[in-house]
Write a protein that holds these residues in place. Structure first.
Motif, short mmCIF file in Angstrom:
data_model
loop_
_atom_site.label_atom_id
_atom_site.label_comp_id
_atom_site.label_asym_id
_atom_site.label_seq_id
_atom_site.Cartn_x
_atom_site.Cartn_y
_atom_site.Cartn_z
N PHE A 8 -47.16 1.01 -45.65
CA PHE A 8 -47.92 2.15 -46.11
C PHE A 8 -47.52 3.32 -45.51
O PHE A 8 -47.08 4.38 -46.22
N TRP A 9 -47.54 3.23 -43.96
CA TRP A 9 -47.23 4.59 -43.28
C TRP A 9 -45.82 4.98 -43.29
O TRP A 9 -45.36 5.94 -43.21
N SER A 10 -44.81 3.96 -43.27
CA SER A 10 -43.48 4.15 -43.26
C SER A 10 -42.84 4.36 -44.84
O SER A 10 -41.75 4.45 -44.94
N LYS A 11 -43.84 4.32 -45.77
CA LYS A 11 -43.40 4.32 -47.20
C LYS A 11 -42.22 3.28 -47.53
O LYS A 11 -41.35 3.64 -48.00
N GLY A 12 -42.56 2.10 -46.89
CA GLY A 12 -41.66 1.08 -47.47
C GLY A 12 -40.41 1.04 -46.38
O GLY A 12 -39.74 0.03 -46.68
N GLU A 13 -40.13 1.88 -45.52
CA GLU A 13 -39.22 2.10 -44.65
C GLU A 13 -38.85 0.93 -43.54
O GLU A 13 -37.89 0.25 -43.09
N ALA A 14 -40.12 0.66 -42.95
CA ALA A 14 -40.01 -0.19 -41.91
C ALA A 14 -40.99 -1.47 -42.08
O ALA A 14 -41.85 -1.57 -43.07
N LYS A 15 -40.72 -2.61 -41.34
CA LYS A 15 -41.41 -3.94 -41.60
C LYS A 15 -41.77 -4.48 -40.38
O LYS A 15 -41.14 -4.36 -39.42
N ALA A 16 -43.00 -5.02 -40.49
CA ALA A 16 -43.67 -5.67 -39.34
C ALA A 16 -43.09 -6.90 -39.30
O ALA A 16 -43.02 -7.60 -40.42
N MET A 17 -42.74 -7.43 -37.98
CA MET A 17 -42.38 -8.79 -37.83
C MET A 17 -43.26 -9.51 -36.96
O MET A 17 -43.88 -8.77 -35.97
N PHE A 18 -43.28 -10.77 -36.93
CA PHE A 18 -44.28 -11.62 -36.00
C PHE A 18 -43.45 -12.71 -35.45
O PHE A 18 -42.35 -13.08 -35.76
N LEU A 19 -43.87 -13.38 -34.37
CA LEU A 19 -43.29 -14.24 -33.64
C LEU A 19 -44.11 -15.61 -33.70
O LEU A 19 -45.46 -15.55 -33.32
N ASN A 20 -43.55 -16.72 -33.68
CA ASN A 20 -44.00 -18.24 -33.82
C ASN A 20 -44.94 -18.19 -32.50
O ASN A 20 -46.00 -18.71 -32.25
N HIS A 21 -44.24 -17.83 -31.34
CA HIS A 21 -44.80 -17.89 -30.13
C HIS A 21 -45.45 -16.73 -29.40
O HIS A 21 -45.40 -16.42 -28.25
N GLU A 22 -46.07 -16.01 -30.31
CA GLU A 22 -46.53 -14.45 -30.08
C GLU A 22 -47.34 -14.28 -28.92
O GLU A 22 -47.38 -13.42 -28.14
N GLY A 23 -48.26 -15.39 -28.60
CA GLY A 23 -49.23 -15.24 -27.29
C GLY A 23 -48.62 -15.53 -26.00
O GLY A 23 -49.22 -15.35 -25.02
N PHE A 24 -47.37 -16.11 -26.15
CA PHE A 24 -46.77 -16.50 -24.65
C PHE A 24 -45.54 -15.88 -24.35
O PHE A 24 -44.98 -16.38 -23.46
N LEU A 25 -45.66 -14.70 -24.75
CA LEU A 25 -44.36 -13.74 -24.23
C LEU A 25 -44.24 -13.65 -22.61
O LEU A 25 -43.41 -13.55 -22.11
N GLY A 26 -45.43 -13.12 -22.23
CA GLY A 26 -45.44 -12.80 -20.82
C GLY A 26 -45.25 -14.03 -19.89
O GLY A 26 -44.51 -14.15 -19.00
N ALA A 27 -46.02 -15.14 -20.36
CA ALA A 27 -45.81 -16.47 -19.67
C ALA A 27 -44.19 -17.00 -19.69
O ALA A 27 -43.76 -17.48 -18.69
N LEU A 28 -43.71 -16.56 -20.88
CA LEU A 28 -42.35 -17.25 -20.83
C LEU A 28 -41.24 -16.47 -19.91
O LEU A 28 -40.45 -16.88 -19.54
N GLY A 29 -42.06 -15.09 -20.06
CA GLY A 29 -41.12 -14.26 -19.48
C GLY A 29 -41.08 -14.41 -17.79
O GLY A 29 -40.08 -14.41 -17.07
N ALA A 30 -42.36 -14.90 -17.45
CA ALA A 30 -42.48 -15.32 -15.92
C ALA A 30 -41.70 -16.69 -15.54
O ALA A 30 -40.86 -16.98 -14.66
N PHE A 31 -41.70 -17.60 -16.70
CA PHE A 31 -40.96 -18.82 -16.83
C PHE A 31 -39.36 -18.54 -16.50
O PHE A 31 -38.70 -18.96 -15.70
N MET A 32 -38.91 -17.53 -17.31
CA MET A 32 -37.49 -16.98 -17.24
C MET A 32 -37.10 -16.47 -15.95
O MET A 32 -35.96 -16.53 -15.59
N SER A 33 -38.27 -16.02 -14.98
CA SER A 33 -37.68 -15.49 -13.97
C SER A 33 -37.63 -16.36 -13.01
O SER A 33 -36.98 -16.00 -11.99
N TYR A 34 -37.69 -17.93 -13.15
CA TYR A 34 -37.34 -18.79 -12.04
C TYR A 34 -35.66 -18.90 -12.32
O TYR A 34 -35.10 -19.14 -11.45
#
Lengths: 400, 400
Positions: free
Chosen positions: A325-351
């Motif tokens: 609505f706000w972008s008048k169709g120009e932008a799209k929202a995208m979602f992630l299957n593992h949406e809740g674990f970004l931070g934890a995965l990032g900490a994991f990646m830091s190993y």
């Protein structure tokens, strides 16, 4: 939610506990603790590449979560399954038997002493935004069918072109919301945020509906009708659109605005209608602020993560509609299957990043471990039925 | 609030009712009806400019408001004081005795039949955004000491340079919020808005605190402490700042986020703390979205109007801090003394625009009537003590 009521008895199933667990990483937020850890498959040290010195180990990434207010249950879970031994030894003092665990989020500071006391391991703190970005980059690059759009009940996976991923806007909806402009690996800036996030939905929702959990509240909202409490354009305009400025009669003019004139007490509203209005208000607001920030920096891609979303259809639909609505169709929202674990995965990646212990390293030619989501291949979770569908990721890690 | 309880008995005082009242204009919103009308001073037809055919009439602009849900009280007030005779006759049919009243807001559509039935007058509808803009332009240009900044408890009037007023962002916070980019007289675009507005504060506030009026809720918020319910950065980070991204330990991370883990029922929170958190959440959110929109169009000046504000110190302070925080000090929030009457004033101005009746016309060399606010010179209002300080404006109108 009481862990004891949810069928959890503190021990993983035999298959998993027999396999070797390593690289426990925590993301301790204001509301939830997210855990990621790796388990090797048994007898699977495969020397795939004979010409090279090093090998891949096959196994799985596991995901789990606890409420932050029940951190003792979380620590008990870690302890009884010896997950805390999946840290690393101090690289500056390899002779020391001091074990360090990677953790991010505010709780890495707040609970460092408690963790030391209960688990006998120390926390190596990783910066929260860095972890969110590392986790998102990992998922977007390494995991097939991770990102998707959601509109009118239709989930459509998005092909991510690794060479055309950046820049993008990462919107992480935890208790509060962080909005991060991501320009590359480790290249990012937190450009905005809002305090109206998942904690607001759950906090206000608890007070208004007496729901006992976030998921109960989400489930309620599914059955509700926001028009009972929201003041619509048509309510003000006598059923008419306000077409001159593009507002239809069903557009929400004022969230909860009908509660002003109704003269009804809280108890006279259905909790499901309240939950629905609240969810719509918050999702729409986040979508709008995200879009305005994307616009500001010319970002075409907006990825929404964080545990607020929980693959909930109405939440994603509202965010998608707001961005559309706000972008008048120009932008799209995208979602992630593992949406809740970004931070934890990032900490994991830091190993990997720090080359600790038997470091997980990216496969040759790839920056990340090769992962395939295994839907339905569940381990025993502390909170039953409380997680995403994709509970573990098949994964090879590179052992130096 | 019951009008009968507030000391209102339906008739203006003798002084005012004896003077001639004209040009009644209404702004009927989702929550409030705002009235503006002009009363001539007795025996004051002054022919100031002998060379010209026309004259100025001295008098006053009066302001009043009612709750939309109590429109019958409003109509009774109009009827018993003969305000409805202060309309104009149809210009296409001067012989007709049909009286038309200028009105704007959705209620001009919704209640047109009711008004016709009760008052025997017809509504001439004026477009809402046009009226808001005309009202704001009038106030900014014609009224001395109208606009001000508010920060840390300090109110500072802003000098408005008529030649450097445009473009500006007008944020009108009624039940919902409209954001309008104003480029000149009658030149504007509604660029954004949010459903999280005054109706949300009052609606959610009623449900959460059982307050009986908006003003009671505002007064409560004055005494409250938002830290009791809001989750602060320090709550997540164990009392520490998250300095790397510029968030102090007292920054709100999640509005109402503490209600998640507190395990307290609604009744166990003080209503004043809830009111405070709610007001802060909404004011901050509006300030942020307003700033993002101003940034998008390169607008340096943001004026906040609408009846949500009511010159309430904490509301203005929160909006000012939000604009200051997000713009890193680049932009300033400004407020208007007659904030709640922009739409009604705009409808009033439209009597001029259309040249109706004994039209009010701008004084020579000025685009608008000359007005001086008269603080404390009150008329008998329908809701006692429920209005701004500036209850009437001294004003000369130009009679053709």
């Amino acid at each position: 939610m009481d862990v004891r009521d949810s069928g959890f008895h503190g021990k993983l199933d035999d298959d998993q506990s027999e396999s070797q667990i390593s690289h426990l990483a925590l993301d301790i937020g204001g509301t939830l603790i997210k855990l990621v850890y790796f388990s090797r498959n048994k007898d699977n040290l495969i020397d795939e590449n004979k010409n090279r010195k090093n090998s891949f180990v096959e196994g799985r990434l596991h995901f789990a979560k606890f409420e932050t207010s029940k951190i003792n249950d979380c620590l008990e879970f870690i302890l009884s399954n010896k997950l805390h031994l999946g840290g690393f030894q101090h690289h500056e003092d390899p002779a020391s038997d001091k074990i360090l665990i990677k953790a991010t989020g505010g709780g890495a500071y707040r609970f460092a002493d408690l963790i030391k006391e209960k688990l006998g391991v120390s926390i190596e703190k990783e910066e929260e935004m860095e972890c969110l970005v590392a986790g998102a980059n990992f998922l977007l690059k390494a995991v097939h069918q991770e990102a998707y759009t959601y509109m009118d009940g239709r989930k459509e996976f998005v092909h991510i072109d690794h060479n055309d991923l950046y820049p993008y806007l990462l919107v992480n909806i935890g208790s509060g919301v962080s909005m991060i402009k991501v320009d590359g690996d480790g290249k990012f800036e937190r450009i905005s945020g809002t305090s109206v996030g998942g904690g607001t939905f759950w906090g206000l929702g608890r007070l208004l509906t007496k729901c006992k959990s976030f998921d109960e509240l989400l489930e309620l909202s599914h059955q509700g009708n926001n028009r009972v409490i929201d003041m619509l354009v048509g309510d003000i305009y006598g059923g008419l659109d306000y077409s001159k400025i593009g507002l239809s009669s069903t557009t929400i003019a004022s969230s909860f605005g009908k509660a002003i004139s109704d003269n009804r007490e809280l108890e006279e509203y259905k909790p499901e209608d309240i939950a629905r209005s609240l969810l719509r208000m918050i999702s729409n607001n986040i979508g709008q602020i995200a879009y305005l920030n994307a616009l500001r920096f010319g970002l075409k891609r907006i990825f929404f993560g964080g545990f607020f979303i929980r693959s909930h259809a109405f939440t994603m639909d509202t965010i998608s509609v707001a961005v559309n609505f706000w972008s008048k169709g120009e932008a799209k929202a995208m979602f992630l299957n593992h949406e809740g674990f970004l931070g934890a995965l990032g900490a994991f990646m830091s190993y990997v990043k720090h080359g600790h212990d038997d470091s997980i390293s990216p496969q040759s030619g790839q920056r990340y471990p090769v992962c395939t989501p295994l839907v339905g291949d569940k381990i025993c979770y502390p909170l039953n039925g409380d997680l995403n569908d994709n509970d573990s990721l098949e994964c090879s890690v590179y052992v130096a």
